[in-house]
Design an enzyme around this catalytic site. Structure first.
Site, PDB file in Angstrom:
ATOM      1  N   TYR A 265     -37.380 -24.824 -11.690  1.00 58.95           N
ATOM      2  CA  TYR A 265     -37.106 -23.752 -10.739  1.00 58.95           C
ATOM      3  C   TYR A 265     -38.300 -22.803 -10.635  1.00 58.95           C
ATOM      4  O   TYR A 265     -38.604 -22.058 -11.568  1.00 58.95           O
ATOM      5  CB  TYR A 265     -35.813 -23.021 -11.126  1.00 58.95           C
ATOM      6  CG  TYR A 265     -34.612 -23.868 -10.762  1.00 58.95           C
ATOM      7  CD1 TYR A 265     -33.828 -23.532  -9.677  1.00 58.95           C
ATOM      8  CD2 TYR A 265     -34.323 -25.029 -11.455  1.00 58.95           C
ATOM      9  CE1 TYR A 265     -32.752 -24.329  -9.309  1.00 58.95           C
ATOM     10  CE2 TYR A 265     -33.260 -25.831 -11.093  1.00 58.95           C
ATOM     11  CZ  TYR A 265     -32.479 -25.474 -10.023  1.00 58.95           C
ATOM     12  OH  TYR A 265     -31.434 -26.261  -9.658  1.00 58.95           O
TER      13      TYR A 265
ATOM     14  N   LYS B  54     -34.776 -37.785 -18.139  1.00 59.64           N
ATOM     15  CA  LYS B  54     -35.546 -38.840 -17.457  1.00 59.64           C
ATOM     16  C   LYS B  54     -36.809 -39.059 -18.279  1.00 59.64           C
ATOM     17  O   LYS B  54     -37.939 -39.009 -17.783  1.00 59.64           O
ATOM     18  CB  LYS B  54     -35.846 -38.369 -16.019  1.00 59.64           C
ATOM     19  CG  LYS B  54     -36.481 -39.405 -15.121  1.00 59.64           C
ATOM     20  CD  LYS B  54     -35.538 -40.504 -14.669  1.00 59.64           C
ATOM     21  CE  LYS B  54     -36.274 -41.483 -13.762  1.00 59.64           C
ATOM     22  NZ  LYS B  54     -35.561 -42.764 -13.604  1.00 59.64           N
TER      23      LYS B  54
ATOM     24  N   ASP C  75     -30.544 -40.913 -13.455  1.00 56.71           N
ATOM     25  CA  ASP C  75     -30.145 -41.753 -12.317  1.00 56.71           C
ATOM     26  C   ASP C  75     -28.935 -42.610 -12.683  1.00 56.71           C
ATOM     27  O   ASP C  75     -27.979 -42.730 -11.905  1.00 56.71           O
ATOM     28  CB  ASP C  75     -31.316 -42.594 -11.796  1.00 56.71           C
ATOM     29  CG  ASP C  75     -32.203 -43.139 -12.906  1.00 56.71           C
ATOM     30  OD1 ASP C  75     -32.015 -42.731 -14.073  1.00 56.71           O
ATOM     31  OD2 ASP C  75     -33.079 -43.971 -12.630  1.00 56.71           O
TER      32      ASP C  75
ATOM     33  N   ASP D   1     -27.671 -28.988 -12.073  1.00 57.13           N
ATOM     34  CA  ASP D   1     -27.219 -28.443 -10.796  1.00 57.13           C
ATOM     35  C   ASP D   1     -26.704 -29.574  -9.901  1.00 57.13           C
ATOM     36  O   ASP D   1     -25.628 -29.487  -9.297  1.00 57.13           O
ATOM     37  CB  ASP D   1     -28.403 -27.733 -10.129  1.00 57.13           C
ATOM     38  CG  ASP D   1     -27.961 -26.788  -9.032  1.00 57.13           C
ATOM     39  OD1 ASP D   1     -26.761 -26.470  -8.973  1.00 57.13           O
ATOM     40  OD2 ASP D   1     -28.815 -26.379  -8.228  1.00 57.13           O
TER      41      ASP D   1
ATOM     42  N   ASP E  65     -22.485 -30.636  -8.976  1.00 57.85           N
ATOM     43  CA  ASP E  65     -21.922 -30.707  -7.616  1.00 57.85           C
ATOM     44  C   ASP E  65     -21.255 -32.063  -7.402  1.00 57.85           C
ATOM     45  O   ASP E  65     -20.169 -32.158  -6.821  1.00 57.85           O
ATOM     46  CB  ASP E  65     -23.018 -30.533  -6.553  1.00 57.85           C
ATOM     47  CG  ASP E  65     -23.188 -29.068  -6.139  1.00 57.85           C
ATOM     48  OD1 ASP E  65     -22.874 -28.196  -6.965  1.00 57.85           O
ATOM     49  OD2 ASP E  65     -23.638 -28.813  -5.009  1.00 57.85           O
TER      50      ASP E  65
HETATM   51  P1  ATP Z   1     -26.161 -22.911  -0.737  1.00 56.64           P
HETATM   52  O1  ATP Z   1     -27.456 -23.208  -0.070  1.00 56.64           O
HETATM   53  O2  ATP Z   1     -25.875 -21.441  -0.832  1.00 56.64           O
HETATM   54  O3  ATP Z   1     -25.987 -23.663  -2.037  1.00 56.64           O
HETATM   55  P2  ATP Z   1     -24.685 -24.892   0.831  1.00 56.64           P
HETATM   56  O4  ATP Z   1     -23.842 -24.708   2.062  1.00 56.64           O
HETATM   57  O5  ATP Z   1     -25.893 -25.742   0.876  1.00 56.64           O
HETATM   58  O6  ATP Z   1     -25.003 -23.422   0.265  1.00 56.64           O
HETATM   59  P3  ATP Z   1     -22.370 -25.130  -0.632  1.00 56.64           P
HETATM   60  O7  ATP Z   1     -22.098 -23.734  -0.271  1.00 56.64           O
HETATM   61  O8  ATP Z   1     -22.179 -25.480  -2.052  1.00 56.64           O
HETATM   62  O9  ATP Z   1     -23.801 -25.525  -0.286  1.00 56.64           O
HETATM   63  O10 ATP Z   1     -21.449 -26.016   0.322  1.00 56.64           O
HETATM   64  C1  ATP Z   1     -21.476 -27.429   0.375  1.00 56.64           C
HETATM   65  C2  ATP Z   1     -20.247 -27.876   1.173  1.00 56.64           C
HETATM   66  O11 ATP Z   1     -19.066 -27.600   0.428  1.00 56.64           O
HETATM   67  C3  ATP Z   1     -20.096 -27.146   2.513  1.00 56.64           C
HETATM   68  O12 ATP Z   1     -19.630 -28.037   3.513  1.00 56.64           O
HETATM   69  C4  ATP Z   1     -19.064 -26.092   2.247  1.00 56.64           C
HETATM   70  O13 ATP Z   1     -18.303 -25.735   3.355  1.00 56.64           O
HETATM   71  C5  ATP Z   1     -18.185 -26.718   1.158  1.00 56.64           C
HETATM   72  N1  ATP Z   1     -17.731 -25.665   0.250  1.00 56.64           N
HETATM   73  C6  ATP Z   1     -18.472 -25.032  -0.664  1.00 56.64           C
HETATM   74  N2  ATP Z   1     -17.770 -24.083  -1.284  1.00 56.64           N
HETATM   75  C7  ATP Z   1     -16.544 -24.096  -0.762  1.00 56.64           C
HETATM   76  C8  ATP Z   1     -15.350 -23.336  -0.976  1.00 56.64           C
HETATM   77  N3  ATP Z   1     -15.280 -22.354  -1.886  1.00 56.64           N
HETATM   78  N4  ATP Z   1     -14.265 -23.628  -0.227  1.00 56.64           N
HETATM   79  C9  ATP Z   1     -14.288 -24.604   0.665  1.00 56.64           C
HETATM   80  N5  ATP Z   1     -15.377 -25.363   0.930  1.00 56.64           N
HETATM   81  C10 ATP Z   1     -16.499 -25.120   0.228  1.00 56.64           C
END
Ligand code: ATP
Length: 360
Positions: A131, A184, A217, A241, A245
């Site tokens: 980061y 990795k 991976d 991170d 996800d």
């Molecule tokens: P950032 O750049 O801030 O990480 P991002 O939009 O790239 O934002 P997320 O906010 O994690 O990444 O969202 C990824 C997907 O998951 C999006 O389609 C979003 O609508 C959905 N999502 C994320 N958080 C929620 C939540 N609390 N409730 C419903 N959907 C969510």
């Protein structure tokens, strides 16, 4: 009577204000039901603060953050932050300046909306790694040599690797006693090699915990194929991170994965997801991720400050969330329901009152 602990609410960007309002309402309810010695305060950060003061983290908020016992931190639209134009990453500030080096992200599947069955904990080192805004003493760990050539620097230290490993092994002791270190080291022989060496050294202090390791991976593939076999996944910043996800979405939705940033003196509840700009202001934001983060925060406070009521409140909140999701009662669209953020919050508040009555 214990002095009141200070909990600072920082709504942030995108869906931040909606979910932090939910978190504050629920915390207020827990404070009054369980007589928690917690006092709530507020600060403005993010793009709203930038518009008002010229920076995403105004100096008065920084002071409040330093003084707080715990923080409930909303998501940040850091893509829109320009470092030279007041765009300070508040989350990175917590991780480096405030020493919250450990990011704990449990991923647990609760109902049939889960694509995979799992009950695992990702322990992610949060203060260094790849980061660019947190891996240098001065300057940024990213630079552009020519118009067509750019470089990133990754920092791995023995000290931080050992610290985060200890957190993972201690957590595994309370769970199923298995840590999987993800790396990795076949390519990053020096940096991931150092991380692995530090993890193996710490493992000798925990002979009751099994240590395995996986390349990042193959870990991504195994999380899809058989996530149920993993207990604690210990890894560096960027890998953690991404994997969290993935695991969180497989376990049901990014909207239900709680997260905690923890240091030695302070902690912050921080949802696993980001600012979700695509649904901001629509009422579709799922508040359960920040509410589970709140439960983790209360648990951390109970252990680190010896406040038993906080442990009790944490268990009851997690129970209320699980009941709501397992029974598929009132859910937001990401979990297949039609409820709004406010309706889910109201359902949690009712459940907290019911759980109090049944325990009396
Ligand atoms: P950032 O750049 O801030 O990480 P991002 O939009 O790239 O934002 P997320 O906010 O994690 O990444 O969202 C990824 C997907 O998951 C999006 O389609 C979003 O609508 C959905 N999502 C994320 N958080 C929620 C939540 N609390 N409730 C419903 N959907 C969510």
């Amino acid at each position: 009577m214990t002095d009141a602990l200070n909990c600072l609410m920082l709504p942030g960007d995108g869906i931040g204000p909606e979910i932090i309002e939910s978190a504050e309402t629920v915390l207020q309810s827990l404070i009054s039901i369980y007589e928690l010695p917690v006092q709530i305060s507020h600060g403005v950060i993010g793009l709203k603060a930038l518009a008002q003061t010229g920076t995403t983290m105004p100096p008065d908020v920084e002071q409040c953050m330093r003084a707080a016992d715990m923080i409930v931190l909303g998501p940040l639209d850091t893509m829109a932050y320009v470092p030279d134009e007041g765009g300070i990453n508040v989350s990175a500030f917590c991780r480096t300046e405030l020493g919250m080096f450990a990011n704990l992200r449990p991923c647990v599947s609760l109902n049939s909306s889960a694509l995979k069955s799992m009950d695992l904990l990702i322990v992610r080192e949060a203060s260094e790694g790849f980061y660019a805004d947190r891996n240098m003493y001065r300057g940024l760990g990213e630079m552009q040599l020519t118009e067509d050539v750019a470089i990133s620097v990754r920092k791995i230290t023995r000290q931080q690797s050992e610290r985060i490993a200890r957190i993972a092994f201690e957590a595994a002791r309370e769970r199923r006693s298995h840590v999987t270190a993800v790396h990795k080291a076949n390519n990053f022989r020096i940096t991931d090699g150092l991380f692995l060496e530090a993890v193996r050294a710490v493992a000798t202090e925990f002979p009751d915990v099994i240590l395995s390791d996986q390349l990042v991976d193959s870990m991504a593939a195994l999380l899809v194929r058989q996530p149920e076999v993993f207990d604690v996944i210990l890894t560096t910043n960027l890998f953690g991170d991404i994997l969290s996800d993935l695991a969180s979405e497989l376990s049901g939705s990014l909207g239900i994965g709680g997260g905690l940033l923890a240091g030695t003196h302070q902690c912050a509840a921080q949802a696993q997801h980001g600012s979700a700009l695509d649904i901001a202001g629509t009422g579709r934001a799922n508040p359960l991720s920040i509410l589970r983060s709140l439960a983790l925060m209360l648990e951390w406070i109970s252990i680190n400050r010896g406040i038993d009521q906080c442990k009790h409140a944490s268990i009851v909140l997690e129970t209320a969330i699980r009941t709501l999701v397992v029974d598929r009662l009132i859910l937001t669209p990401d979990l297949g329901g039609t409820a709004s953020c406010q309706e889910v919050t109201s359902a949690i508040l009712s459940s907290l009152s019911e759980l109090r009555e049944t325990s009396e």
